[in-house]
Design a protein around this motif. Sequence first.
Motif, mmCIF file in Angstrom:
data_model
loop_
_atom_site.group_PDB
_atom_site.id
_atom_site.type_symbol
_atom_site.label_atom_id
_atom_site.label_comp_id
_atom_site.label_asym_id
_atom_site.label_seq_id
_atom_site.Cartn_x
_atom_site.Cartn_y
_atom_site.Cartn_z
ATOM 1 N N VAL A 6 -0.336 -4.538 4.756
ATOM 2 C CA VAL A 6 -0.784 -3.720 3.624
ATOM 3 C C VAL A 6 0.289 -3.755 2.524
ATOM 4 O O VAL A 6 0.156 -4.456 1.535
ATOM 5 C CB VAL A 6 -1.112 -2.271 4.058
ATOM 6 N N ASP A 7 1.383 -3.031 2.719
ATOM 7 C CA ASP A 7 2.384 -2.967 1.641
ATOM 8 C C ASP A 7 3.345 -4.157 1.666
ATOM 9 O O ASP A 7 3.849 -4.565 0.619
ATOM 10 C CB ASP A 7 3.175 -1.655 1.730
ATOM 11 N N GLY A 8 3.645 -4.690 2.848
ATOM 12 C CA GLY A 8 4.553 -5.832 2.926
ATOM 13 C C GLY A 8 6.016 -5.465 2.770
ATOM 14 O O GLY A 8 6.865 -6.334 2.615
ATOM 15 N N CYS B 86 4.207 0.884 5.916
ATOM 16 C CA CYS B 86 2.931 1.385 6.444
ATOM 17 C C CYS B 86 2.793 1.200 7.954
ATOM 18 O O CYS B 86 2.009 1.893 8.590
ATOM 19 C CB CYS B 86 1.755 0.704 5.732
ATOM 20 N N GLY B 87 3.497 0.259 8.525
ATOM 21 C CA GLY B 87 3.407 0.013 9.963
ATOM 22 C C GLY B 87 2.197 -0.822 10.356
ATOM 23 O O GLY B 87 1.999 -1.107 11.534
ATOM 24 N N CYS C 107 1.602 -3.917 10.103
ATOM 25 C CA CYS C 107 1.876 -5.268 10.611
ATOM 26 C C CYS C 107 2.693 -5.252 11.894
ATOM 27 O O CYS C 107 3.310 -6.262 12.228
ATOM 28 C CB CYS C 107 2.622 -6.053 9.540
ATOM 29 N N CYS D 270 6.403 -7.943 8.333
ATOM 30 C CA CYS D 270 6.672 -8.158 6.902
ATOM 31 C C CYS D 270 8.162 -8.117 6.573
ATOM 32 O O CYS D 270 8.593 -8.810 5.656
ATOM 33 C CB CYS D 270 5.901 -7.157 6.053
HETATM 34 FE FE1 FES Z 1 3.242 -2.358 5.994
HETATM 35 FE FE2 FES Z 1 4.532 -4.371 7.181
HETATM 36 S S1 FES Z 1 2.778 -4.469 5.945
HETATM 37 S S2 FES Z 1 4.938 -2.260 7.349
#
Ligand code: FES
Length: 286
Positions: free
Chosen positions: A220-222, A226-227, A229, A241
């Motif tokens: 999501v955020d990269g 967000c957790g 991945c 990420c």
């Molecule tokens: Fe959100 Fe890695 S994409 S923590």
Amino acid sequence: MVGHEIVEKQVLAPDVVSIRLRAPQIARVRKPGQFIILRISEGGERLPLTIADADPSAGTIRLIVQAVGKTTGQLASLEPGQAIRDVVGPLGRPTHLDSFGHAVCIGGGVGTAVVYPIAKALAELGNKVTAIIGGRTKDYVLLEQELSRFAQRVIPTTDDGSYGQKGFVTAALKDVLDSSPEPPVKAIYAVGPVPMMKAVSELTRPYGIYTVVSLNPIMVDGTGMCGGCRVTVDGQTRFACVDGPEFDGHLVDFDELTDRLTTYRQAEARAVQRYENHTCKLKDES
Ligand code: FES
Ligand code: FAD
Ligand code: NAD
């Protein structure tokens, strides 16, 4: 023009395109193994894609995209002159590169786009590079000519035998390892479908060869916030990420990754259906 202009587009396979787009700051600093997250338009889905190559003097990066769903399909349909709203990167840790003597780089389908910059960088460090590139059929064997410019050997494989060696990339890898190559293979980089990366890691485990895989969990955020991945590596939770996307294949919990990748399958299918059925209201009114 707002955003990042697409300056070149090439169709590599029936649903795979190569796109060059303007992103001068990313082109200057990116390293093999890193990726970007883009949004085609304001409010659009965030799409992670590996930087397949970059030309710092032209200020462009190259992306290779397989249209598998709504956003990748939308991106693949864009043409030169159109623009991407925003591109964030480079993200992720660069590939761990070294002078191994001999490295094997394995690409499964569009995973070849990810392994390509790694193979190039390994060759630039003076390594002998053997590339094994697999596709379902001849049309899906990607970047063979480009790899052969610096790899000592390129072995194409197809599942149906329509080109190169018939069978999976793992059969070709076993042949290479059992042929006692000189110098001996000291590192293996494998990128492609999760079952392929798992099969390569299982194959190389008894040989004790350092094996790197590039994981593609939903992101999501990269940026580690967000957790989404999260993956398990050596029994520990890691975020692909920021801690990856590359990890030691012998330590990855591939079954958990497979499970997590299917979590949103129904929602993804609905998104594709909505996108395909969508008629542009602006066009209707004109
Ligand atoms: Fe959100 Fe890695 S994409 S923590
Ligand atoms: P969706 O409708 O979201 O999904 C369609 C299908 O793709 C579903 O089966 C779904 O399970 C699967 N899928 C969704 N997200 C992912 C994902 N992250 N990885 C694998 N399968 C997924 N693709 C490329 O074509 N080229 C690349 O260079 C590339 N690099 C990537 C690098 C990273 C670090 C990551 C995490 C992914 C990369 N991917 C790459 C995969 C790409 O991001 C997904 O295919 C994309 O997010 C799918 O979005 P969609 O809306 O088109 O499809
Ligand atoms: P595909 O299913 O056609 O497979 C490509 C090749 O991988 C096959 O020809 C075969 O040689 C090998 N392979 C597949 N399953 C195998 C197995 N069980 N054992 C051994 N080898 C196997 O692949 P595709 O449709 O081109 O899809 C490419 C895949 O790469 C997608 O799943 C995509 O998510 C993934 N991908 C990963 C990344 C990443 O960063 N890891 C980036 C882009 C794409």
